[in-house]
Design an enzyme around this catalytic site. Structure first.
Site: not given
Length: 147
Positions: A64-67
């Site tokens: 779950i890539p995120h900033g």
């Protein structure tokens, strides 16, 4: 719903993708968010920076890539992108078949992450996501958790 942008819809889903690296997969997840007006393109760099700090692989073949904390100003609306990778992509020796890109405005990403983690803790759901042939099947798995 008014003008509030839908966090997750069919436009945010990509089926049958293949990537040579997790960086490529993260860029693709971010690009969907850019293309659909959730984030500015710099957000993709933030997603890659986040990955350098800590892997966003959460188990069960899901990442779950995120900033990062400073990403807030690059997010115009909370959104989720979904990419199915049938052959999988390597995340430090683990295989991710589902990449879920997340951009959360006003800390909404914490709630979104929690909702997705709940849906993805059910292995039946993970299998459905991995094997889905239509975007509708993907949307139905998240229907109860993501509005």
């Amino acid at each position: 719903m008014g003008d509030k942008k839908s966090i997750f819809n069919a436009d945010n889903i990509r089926l049958n993708a293949a990537f040579a690296s997790k960086e490529e997969a993260i860029r693709a997840a971010g690009q969907i968010l850019v293309d659909n007006g959730y984030v500015k393109k710099e957000y993709i760099d933030d997603m890659l920076k986040r990955e350098e700090v800590v892997s966003t692989y959460i188990g069960n073949h899901i990442a779950i890539p995120h900033g990062i904390v400073k990403s807030e100003e690059r997010i115009m609306a909370s959104g989720i992108s979904f990419i199915q990778v049938p052959e999988g992509v390597d995340y430090e020796g683990k295989t991710a078949n589902v990449i879920i890109g997340i951009a959360g405005k006003n800390n909404e990403h914490i709630e979104i992450l929690g909702d997705i983690a709940v849906a993805c803790s059910d292995l039946d759901n993970v299998e459905k996501l991995r094997n889905a042939k239509t975007k509708e099947e993907i949307l139905s798995v998240f229907a109860d958790v993501v509005r």
